[in-house]
Design a protein around this motif. Sequence first.
Motif, mmCIF file in Angstrom:
data_model
loop_
_atom_site.group_PDB
_atom_site.id
_atom_site.type_symbol
_atom_site.label_atom_id
_atom_site.label_comp_id
_atom_site.label_asym_id
_atom_site.label_seq_id
_atom_site.Cartn_x
_atom_site.Cartn_y
_atom_site.Cartn_z
ATOM 1 N N UNK A 66 7.431 32.714 -44.237
ATOM 2 C CA UNK A 66 8.545 32.347 -43.361
ATOM 3 C C UNK A 66 8.704 30.832 -43.321
ATOM 4 N N UNK A 67 7.580 30.153 -43.177
ATOM 5 C CA UNK A 67 7.602 28.689 -43.140
ATOM 6 C C UNK A 67 8.123 28.127 -44.461
ATOM 7 N N UNK A 68 7.644 28.671 -45.566
ATOM 8 C CA UNK A 68 8.089 28.204 -46.884
ATOM 9 C C UNK A 68 9.590 28.359 -47.065
ATOM 10 N N UNK A 69 10.135 29.460 -46.552
ATOM 11 C CA UNK A 69 11.549 29.755 -46.738
ATOM 12 C C UNK A 69 12.421 29.204 -45.603
ATOM 13 N N UNK A 70 11.799 28.425 -44.707
ATOM 14 C CA UNK A 70 12.505 27.868 -43.543
ATOM 15 C C UNK A 70 13.223 28.957 -42.755
ATOM 16 N N UNK A 71 12.527 30.061 -42.550
ATOM 17 C CA UNK A 71 13.082 31.171 -41.773
ATOM 18 C C UNK A 71 12.446 31.175 -40.390
#
Length: 119
Positions: A66-71
Motif C-alpha cells: 500500500x505504501x509503495x503504491x501510495x494507496x
Amino acid sequence: MLRPIKNKLQYEEALERIYLLMQKNIKPDSKESDETEILSILIKEYELKHFPVPKPNPLEAVKFRLEQMNMSETQLSDILGNRSRKSEILSGKRKLSLSMIRRLHAILHIPAEVLIQEY
C-alpha cells in the motif's frame, strides 16, 4: 575453470573475483563478461541455498505494498469489502479469506504464496 560453489571459502573467493571483474570496463561477449555472468549465477545459487530470505508476513506485505503504491487504507477497504473488515484484518483479529487473497493478488500484485501463509 569455473566450478560450483560448495563451501564458504569458495563463496568468498567467488565474491572477490566478481568484485574485481566489476571494477573493470568489460566488453560485452568477452571472456570476462562470460565469467562475470557465470559467477553471478553460481553465487546466486549458493546464496539461495545457504542464505534463504524468509517470506514476509502477509499483513506486513499488504501494508508495505500500500505504501509503495501510495494507496490509503480507505482504498484497502474497497479491496477487502468494507471498513470494519479492513480493521479486523490489519489488527490480526480476522484472517484473509480466499476471495480477499485473490483480490489482493490481482490488485496489489502481492504473490499468492506470501498471502496464504499462516500469521
